[in-house]
Design a protein around this motif. Structure first.
Motif, PDB file in Angstrom:
ATOM      1  N   HIS A  76       0.829  -1.210   0.000  1.00 50.36           N
ATOM      2  CA  HIS A  76       0.000   0.000   0.000  1.00 50.36           C
ATOM      3  C   HIS A  76       0.861   1.256   0.000  1.00 50.36           C
ATOM      4  CE1 HIS A  76      -3.548   2.502   0.914  1.00 50.36           C
ATOM      5  NE2 HIS A  76      -2.751   3.146   1.759  1.00 50.36           N
ATOM      6  N   ARG A  77       1.893   1.277   0.819  1.00 48.52           N
ATOM      7  CA  ARG A  77       2.766   2.451   0.888  1.00 48.52           C
ATOM      8  C   ARG A  77       3.543   2.633  -0.410  1.00 48.52           C
ATOM      9  NH1 ARG A  77       5.814   3.710   6.423  1.00 48.52           N
ATOM     10  NH2 ARG A  77       6.112   5.561   5.128  1.00 48.52           N
ATOM     11  N   ALA A  78       4.060   1.522  -0.954  1.00 50.02           N
ATOM     12  CA  ALA A  78       4.805   1.600  -2.211  1.00 50.02           C
ATOM     13  C   ALA A  78       3.897   2.069  -3.345  1.00 50.02           C
ATOM     14  CB  ALA A  78       5.404   0.232  -2.544  1.00 50.02           C
ATOM     15  N   PHE A  79       2.673   1.572  -3.348  1.00 50.90           N
ATOM     16  CA  PHE A  79       1.722   1.928  -4.402  1.00 50.90           C
ATOM     17  C   PHE A  79       1.392   3.419  -4.354  1.00 50.90           C
ATOM     18  CE2 PHE A  79      -2.496   2.458  -6.217  1.00 50.90           C
ATOM     19  CZ  PHE A  79      -2.413   1.717  -7.385  1.00 50.90           C
ATOM     20  N   GLN A  80       1.164   3.949  -3.158  1.00 54.96           N
ATOM     21  CA  GLN A  80       0.827   5.363  -3.019  1.00 54.96           C
ATOM     22  C   GLN A  80       1.997   6.263  -3.411  1.00 54.96           C
ATOM     23  OE1 GLN A  80      -2.181   6.598  -2.427  1.00 54.96           O
ATOM     24  NE2 GLN A  80      -2.978   4.515  -2.359  1.00 54.96           N
ATOM     25  N   GLU A  81       3.204   5.867  -3.035  1.00 51.90           N
ATOM     26  CA  GLU A  81       4.386   6.657  -3.397  1.00 51.90           C
ATOM     27  C   GLU A  81       4.595   6.655  -4.913  1.00 51.90           C
ATOM     28  OE1 GLU A  81       7.546   4.964  -1.137  1.00 51.90           O
ATOM     29  OE2 GLU A  81       6.764   5.666   0.794  1.00 51.90           O
ATOM     30  N   ALA A  82       4.420   5.494  -5.535  1.00 55.07           N
ATOM     31  CA  ALA A  82       4.578   5.395  -6.988  1.00 55.07           C
ATOM     32  C   ALA A  82       3.485   6.185  -7.704  1.00 55.07           C
ATOM     33  CB  ALA A  82       4.537   3.928  -7.424  1.00 55.07           C
ATOM     34  N   ARG A  83       2.291   6.149  -7.158  1.00 53.74           N
ATOM     35  CA  ARG A  83       1.186   6.886  -7.775  1.00 53.74           C
ATOM     36  C   ARG A  83       1.470   8.385  -7.764  1.00 53.74           C
ATOM     37  NH1 ARG A  83      -3.534   9.416  -6.222  1.00 53.74           N
ATOM     38  NH2 ARG A  83      -5.260   9.251  -7.715  1.00 53.74           N
ATOM     39  N   ALA A  84       2.048   8.891  -6.668  1.00 54.02           N
ATOM     40  CA  ALA A  84       2.381  10.317  -6.598  1.00 54.02           C
ATOM     41  C   ALA A  84       3.394  10.689  -7.677  1.00 54.02           C
ATOM     42  CB  ALA A  84       2.931  10.648  -5.212  1.00 54.02           C
ATOM     43  N   LYS A  85       4.370   9.812  -7.928  1.00 52.43           N
ATOM     44  CA  LYS A  85       5.358  10.067  -8.983  1.00 52.43           C
ATOM     45  C   LYS A  85       4.698  10.038 -10.359  1.00 52.43           C
ATOM     46  CE  LYS A  85       9.264   8.001  -6.502  1.00 52.43           C
ATOM     47  NZ  LYS A  85      10.268   6.897  -6.532  1.00 52.43           N
ATOM     48  N   SER A  86       3.773   9.104 -10.548  1.00 53.78           N
ATOM     49  CA  SER A  86       3.156   8.919 -11.867  1.00 53.78           C
ATOM     50  C   SER A  86       2.271  10.097 -12.275  1.00 53.78           C
ATOM     51  CB  SER A  86       2.323   7.629 -11.893  1.00 53.78           C
ATOM     52  OG  SER A  86       1.139   7.765 -11.119  1.00 53.78           O
ATOM     53  N   LEU A  87       1.883  10.929 -11.316  1.00 56.31           N
ATOM     54  CA  LEU A  87       1.029  12.080 -11.622  1.00 56.31           C
ATOM     55  C   LEU A  87       1.832  13.249 -12.192  1.00 56.31           C
ATOM     56  CD1 LEU A  87      -1.352  12.051  -8.518  1.00 56.31           C
ATOM     57  CD2 LEU A  87      -1.794  11.179 -10.815  1.00 56.31           C
ATOM     58  N   GLN A  88       3.169  13.154 -12.154  1.00 52.18           N
ATOM     59  CA  GLN A  88       4.006  14.185 -12.753  1.00 52.18           C
ATOM     60  C   GLN A  88       3.975  14.039 -14.270  1.00 52.18           C
ATOM     61  OE1 GLN A  88       5.436  16.578 -10.846  1.00 52.18           O
ATOM     62  NE2 GLN A  88       4.399  15.556  -9.128  1.00 52.18           N
ATOM     63  N   PRO A  89       4.112  15.152 -15.015  1.00 50.82           N
ATOM     64  CA  PRO A  89       4.059  15.087 -16.487  1.00 50.82           C
ATOM     65  C   PRO A  89       5.081  14.105 -17.063  1.00 50.82           C
ATOM     66  CG  PRO A  89       3.980  17.364 -15.728  1.00 50.82           C
ATOM     67  CD  PRO A  89       4.278  16.535 -14.511  1.00 50.82           C
ATOM     68  N   GLY A  90       4.603  13.230 -17.924  1.00 46.52           N
ATOM     69  CA  GLY A  90       5.478  12.278 -18.594  1.00 46.52           C
ATOM     70  C   GLY A  90       5.938  11.120 -17.727  1.00 46.52           C
ATOM     71  N   GLN A  91       5.401  10.964 -16.518  1.00 45.86           N
ATOM     72  CA  GLN A  91       5.842   9.914 -15.606  1.00 45.86           C
ATOM     73  C   GLN A  91       4.765   8.853 -15.359  1.00 45.86           C
ATOM     74  OE1 GLN A  91       9.057   9.757 -14.419  1.00 45.86           O
ATOM     75  NE2 GLN A  91       9.313  11.436 -15.877  1.00 45.86           N
ATOM     76  N   GLU A  92       3.850   8.705 -16.270  1.00 43.35           N
ATOM     77  CA  GLU A  92       2.759   7.741 -16.105  1.00 43.35           C
ATOM     78  C   GLU A  92       3.274   6.326 -15.851  1.00 43.35           C
ATOM     79  OE1 GLU A  92      -1.104   6.041 -18.642  1.00 43.35           O
ATOM     80  OE2 GLU A  92       0.251   7.517 -19.526  1.00 43.35           O
ATOM     81  N   GLY A  93       4.394   5.984 -16.460  1.00 44.21           N
ATOM     82  CA  GLY A  93       4.939   4.637 -16.328  1.00 44.21           C
ATOM     83  C   GLY A  93       5.519   4.319 -14.968  1.00 44.21           C
ATOM     84  N   GLN A  94       5.614   5.307 -14.070  1.00 42.25           N
ATOM     85  CA  GLN A  94       6.159   5.062 -12.738  1.00 42.25           C
ATOM     86  C   GLN A  94       5.126   4.461 -11.784  1.00 42.25           C
ATOM     87  OE1 GLN A  94       9.485   5.346 -12.118  1.00 42.25           O
ATOM     88  NE2 GLN A  94       9.408   5.717 -14.326  1.00 42.25           N
ATOM     89  N   ALA A  95       3.871   4.410 -12.196  1.00 43.10           N
ATOM     90  CA  ALA A  95       2.841   3.772 -11.370  1.00 43.10           C
ATOM     91  C   ALA A  95       3.100   2.270 -11.297  1.00 43.10           C
ATOM     92  CB  ALA A  95       1.460   4.044 -11.949  1.00 43.10           C
ATOM     93  N   LEU A  96       2.697   1.650 -10.199  1.00 46.04           N
ATOM     94  CA  LEU A  96       2.872   0.205 -10.066  1.00 46.04           C
ATOM     95  C   LEU A  96       1.761  -0.537 -10.800  1.00 46.04           C
ATOM     96  CD1 LEU A  96       3.934  -0.302  -6.331  1.00 46.04           C
ATOM     97  CD2 LEU A  96       5.347   0.166  -8.338  1.00 46.04           C
ATOM     98  N   VAL A  97       2.077  -1.748 -11.232  1.00 50.74           N
ATOM     99  CA  VAL A  97       1.084  -2.598 -11.890  1.00 50.74           C
ATOM    100  C   VAL A  97      -0.097  -2.809 -10.942  1.00 50.74           C
ATOM    101  CG1 VAL A  97       0.644  -4.881 -12.859  1.00 50.74           C
ATOM    102  CG2 VAL A  97       2.812  -3.706 -13.342  1.00 50.74           C
ATOM    103  N   GLY A  98       0.189  -3.151  -9.699  1.00 49.37           N
ATOM    104  CA  GLY A  98      -0.850  -3.179  -8.680  1.00 49.37           C
ATOM    105  C   GLY A  98      -1.623  -4.475  -8.527  1.00 49.37           C
ATOM    106  N   PHE A  99      -1.337  -5.504  -9.315  1.00 50.72           N
ATOM    107  CA  PHE A  99      -2.058  -6.769  -9.203  1.00 50.72           C
ATOM    108  C   PHE A  99      -1.198  -7.889  -9.791  1.00 50.72           C
ATOM    109  CE2 PHE A  99      -2.961  -5.008 -13.302  1.00 50.72           C
ATOM    110  CZ  PHE A  99      -2.952  -6.087 -14.162  1.00 50.72           C
ATOM    111  N   GLY A 100      -1.579  -9.112  -9.475  1.00 50.60           N
ATOM    112  CA  GLY A 100      -0.882 -10.263 -10.045  1.00 50.60           C
ATOM    113  C   GLY A 100       0.530 -10.450  -9.511  1.00 50.60           C
TER     114      GLY A 100
END
Length: 301
Positions: free
Chosen positions: A132-156
């Motif tokens: 949960h903590r890793a996912f939230q931190e990655a999500r914050a990074k992914s909201l920056q312009p051009g950083q969509e790929g920094q989000a975690l897969v989140g499943f599997g």
């Protein structure tokens, strides 16, 4: 029983969604006084004793502590772990971050400390908090312009992987997983839908880049062919002469070029001096720049 009976999916992972019993509990109204840890602990010991349990068992006693905050105020720690793991995970993750900033010993913080101690005894729960903590931190990074790929897969199996890392990986298992995402129709609003969206977006970008590269290559080939045809028309000798003249000789003024042309054009005595053949008439026009350059080339020869 001090240990919670976790609800699990068929593959064994924890069910985060609230149970029907938990969903039936509405929001709590204000005015509830948070009790201190001593009072909450004493009530828990009495609870254990009333059930015929061993009050000296620290884990058992802690399981009977009651929540002092939020919509589940008054419910035991044991009940919360069995009925709303998602809420519990979010609670502990938030509390850990809060504890990194403050050393407060308020009744609420003490109650959250106690719940964190109890919940952290279960490895599956600890792993869920870590994710949960890793996912939230990655999500914050992914909201920056051009950083969509920094989000975690989140499943599997690759839930801790970033979308970019998964897409660009050369590992066979990950490539198969990406191919699976290309073919699947995910549920709206799910983590899988986000992953599928990213994969298809990257596929379009790659296709566009390949098309642009092909177009650029064709343009370069066309330019090279045109240059080759022009060189062929000039002939190898003329081409080398012109290149040598342009690169290896100093620039001549118009007057110097005209002098060289006149010298080159002067008639040579091919007949006796007494014989003067008829010469073709010339116009009074000045030679063009092209003629001057060509004449200079022949002069250098």
């Amino acid at each position: 029983m001090e240990h919670p009976n976790f609800r699990r999916t068929p593959n064994g992972t924890l069910v985060l969604k609230a149970s029907k019993e938990a969903q039936a509990i509405g929001p709590r109204k204000g005015g509830y006084r948070a009790k201190g840890p001593e009072e909450v602990g004493a009530e828990a010991c009495a609870h254990v004793a009333s059930e015929g349990g061993d009050a000296s068992n620290a884990t058992l006693t802690l399981s009977r502590w009651k929540v002092q905050f939020g919509r589940y105020q008054g419910q035991t720690f044991h009940w919360l772990m069995e009925n709303d793991v998602g809420y519990a995970v979010n609670l502990v993750a938030s509390h850990q971050k809060e504890r990194e900033r403050t050393g407060s010993q308020s009744p609420l913080m003490a109650n959250k400390d106690a719940f964190t101690r109890y919940a952290s005894a279960y490895p599956d729960f600890v792993e869920a908090v870590r994710f949960h903590r890793a996912f939230q931190e990655a999500r914050a990074k992914s909201l920056q312009p051009g950083q969509e790929g920094q989000a975690l897969v989140g499943f599997g199996d690759f839930k801790f992987e970033t979308l970019q890392g998964l897409y660009e990986s050369q590992e066979l298992k990950k490539k198969r997983f990406v191919n699976y995402l290309r073919r699947t129709a995910p549920a709206p609003g799910s983590q899988m839908e986000n992953a599928v969206h990213y994969v298809k977006k990257r596929d379009r970008q790659r296709a566009s880049a390949a098309t642009a590269a092909t177009s650029s290559s064709s343009s370069s080939s066309s330019s090279s062919s045109t240059a080759s045809v022009s060189a062929a028309k000039m002939g190898p000798k003329s081409t080398s002469q012109f290149a040598a003249f342009v690169s290896g000789r100093r620039s001549l003024s118009v007057v110097e070029m005209q002098a060289k042309v006149k010298k080159l054009a002067a008639p040579k005595p091919a007949f006796p001096a007494s014989f003067t053949p008829a010469l073709p008439t010339r116009t009074s026009e000045e030679p063009t720049d092209e003629e001057l350059v060509q004449a200079a080339v022949h002069t250098e020869e």
